[in-house]
Design an enzyme around this catalytic site. Structure first.
Site, PDB file in Angstrom:
ATOM      1  CB  CYS A  71       3.009  -6.868  -3.580  1.00 42.03           C
ATOM      2  SG  CYS A  71       2.162  -8.329  -4.204  1.00 42.03           S
ATOM      3  CG  HIS A 120      -0.589  -5.322  -1.029  1.00 46.72           C
ATOM      4  ND1 HIS A 120      -0.178  -4.357  -1.907  1.00 46.72           N
ATOM      5  CD2 HIS A 120      -0.718  -6.467  -1.754  1.00 46.72           C
ATOM      6  CE1 HIS A 120      -0.076  -4.881  -3.122  1.00 46.72           C
ATOM      7  NE2 HIS A 120      -0.396  -6.156  -3.052  1.00 46.72           N
ATOM      8  CD  GLU A 143      -0.210  -1.542   0.487  1.00 51.98           C
ATOM      9  OE1 GLU A 143       0.714  -2.104   1.110  1.00 51.98           O
ATOM     10  OE2 GLU A 143      -0.464  -1.779  -0.715  1.00 51.98           O
TER      11      GLU A 143
END
Ligand code: GLN
Length: 560
Positions: free
Chosen positions: A407, A534, A536
């Site tokens: 990001c 993102h 993750e």
């Protein structure tokens, strides 16, 4: 409920906490979810946060840890990340209840006239709203199928006795009669500190918190005691006697080598048996899911060779602020058989300005960066540390060190490239310099400039790949597109894309309109990747997020 389901009625496990916060209530609750899942139940979860904010989106990671983002764009407490990772489910924003949300809903109803002239009160209106909310989300599928879950783990944030949590405790007290006592189990997580020269385990704090809970009408069925070492038998017996809990339901949650051991620790002490008796479900003879957890725990304990990743951020003293990023790095390190070492670097300290002010800090930060096998610039907001992050991106690009920018990390790499490759010396993001003459990253047109809560570009959106072949596409198994979660207000300036690409920094994935840059990859570099989303948040143990896996593979010298 369908006849084929392993239970005849929705089962609830409520997890409360006492003595102090930060006892790992979320991990305990998630681990209980794993035990239920291992018994063949499909499990969902609800996290209650008794603060007044409607969601975690406006809260600083400094105070509250990372803001976790869900598929539907919900900005929620990081515990929902634990649930998603432990139980491999996808939750919705409704799975995170806050005081703000509950009151907002009740007040909206009052304004609509739904309460037919009644005085609107905490009891019954707020407490009913809470109970209805829990029932509604407990019945919402979360495992990717359309099946209603069999069980729901409810975690109440905060500590029993807080003024803020009182309406929720009262709602949960009433809830046991609403759903039937045979369908609900109360688990209380407490602390057993050690004092004195012989290291005596002290039971008083737990006695007091249980007394408080019982005074509010909730009798815990299971007591989970956080302690440094295993509970002594004497302590266990004493707690059972004073807290009115069966001795086999007093559980020691002592320190373990890694979090994958926690479901196993609970299992070894018979928690599944207690749960099966309390809420009525059969325990199958074999439970392969628990074997997977044992294997995972063993793998993690036996990793030897180290891989070092520099995390260039601004909350580096607080690992909770980057929890999902750390998890995604860990999942990937297990996959490449390496022990993860994170070199935490305060981005500000890489900045030339610091060199004059504090030479020691500056050299320390640069030494740590140079000592790393790979570099990660995670998401972030605000100007602090930006110039240091740009220096880190430059160092990775020039020296061919593996780099992943998440990001903000993609935006940083873009600014660096514009400045140092395209010669646009003043390139910047309008987030950091509104009047920059060379805007490389700009505010997205559709975003509100006046309202902060829930107004970013949020949640899962598809990103089609635009090239036939590239490293990041290979890592995603050559899928034609990826579905990942977003949380941002700014984007790469669409007017600069072709200029940047012609110099070698390729935007290989864009949004569905083909305009907005989503994935970048630098040509002729072992791994220089950025994602506007993102990745993750979707990483799971055993199924690491591809961009993170790529970083780890490249960092140990594997070709992608
Ligand atoms: N501050 C940047 C933006 O709003 C990056 C956001 C992030 O990293 N989550 O676009």
């Amino acid at each position: 409920m369908l006849a084929s389901n392993p239970v005849d009625w929705m089962k609830y496990v409520v997890v409360t906490g006492g003595v102090l916060s930060g006892l790992g209530k979320g991990i305990t609750a998630s681990s209980i979810g794993v035990l239920l899942k291992s018994a063949g139940l499909s499990v969902t979860s609800v996290k209650i946060d008794p603060y007044l904010n409607c969601d975690a989106g406006t809260m600083s990671p400094f105070e509250h840890g990372e803001v976790y983002v869900l598929d539907d764009g919900g900005e929620v407490d990081l515990d929902l990340g634990n649930y998603e990772r432990f139980l491999d489910i996808s939750l919705t924003k409704d799975n995170n209840i806050t005081t703000g949300k509950v009151y907002q809903s009740v007040i909206e109803r009052e304004r609509r006239g739904d309460y037919l002239g009644k005085t609107v009160q905490v009891i019954p209106h707020i407490t009913n709203e809470i109970q209805e909310w829990i029932e509604r989300v407990a019945n919402t599928p979360s495992d990717g199928t359309n099946n209603t879950p069999d069980a729901c783990v409810i975690e109440l944030g905060g500590t029993v006795g807080d003024i803020e949590s009182a309406p929720f405790i009262e709602a949960l007290r009433q809830f046991q009669f609403r759903v039937g006592e045979e369908n609900i189990c109360f688990v209380h997580v407490s602390l057993v500190p050690v004092m004195g020269p012989v290291g005596e385990q002290k039971t008083k704090p737990t006695q007091h918190t249980v007394k408080e809970l019982r005074g509010l009408g909730i009798i815990p069925d299971i007591l989970v005691c956080r302690s440094e070492n295993p509970l002594d038998e004497e302590t266990r017996v004493k707690l059972a006697a004073f807290c009115h809990v069966s001795p086999d339901a007093v559980v020691s949650a002592h320190d373990v080598s890694n979090i994958y051991r926690i479901p196993i620790l609970l299992e070894e002490q018979g928690v599944s048996d207690v749960l099966s008796k309390e809420i009525g479900f059969d325990l199958p003879k074999t439970r392969p899911l628990l074997d997977d957890w044992i294997r995972m725990a063993e793998t993690v304990d036996n990793l030897e060779e180290v891989v070092k990743i520099a995390m260039v951020g601004k909350y580096t003293g607080l690992s909770d602020s980057y929890l999902s990023v750390i998890k995604a790095l860990q999942h990937s390190s297990f996959e490449v058989n390496r022990k993860l070492q994170i070199n935490w670097i305060e981005a500000e300290n890489l900045d030339e300005k610091i060199k004059q002010e504090n030479y020691e800090k500056y050299t320390e930060a640069w030494d740590a960066l140079k000592d790393s096998d790979g570099i990660l610039v995670p998401g972030g907001f605000g100007i602090r540390g930006i110039e240091g992050k740009i220096r880190a991106a430059e160092y990775a690009r020039v020296n061919k060190i593996p780099y992943l920018g998440v990001c903000l990390g993609l935006q940083i790499a873009t600014i660096e490239f514009c400045r140092n490759v395209l010669g646009m010396k003043d390139a910047n993001s309008t987030e950091f310099d509104e009047d920059t003459s060379q805007p490389a990253v700009v505010f997205m047109p559709e975003i509100s400039k006046t309202h902060m809560g829930g107004t970013m570009r949020l949640g899962t959106k598809p990103t089609p790949f635009l090239v036939e072949d590239c490293k990041i596409k290979r890592l995603y198994g050559n899928q034609s597109h990826v579905d990942e979660r977003h949380r941002h207000r700014y984007e790469v300036n669409p007017e600069l894309i072709s200029k940047i690409e012609s110099a070698g920094l390729m935007y290989v994935g864009k949004d569905e309109t083909g305009q907005r840059c989503e994935i970048m990859e630098l040509k002729d570099h072992p791994y220089y990747v950025g994602t506007q989303y993102h990745p993750e948040f979707k990483s799971r143990p055993g199924r690491p997020s591809p961009p993170f896996l790529g970083l780890l593979m490249a960092s140990i010298g594997q070709k992608i």
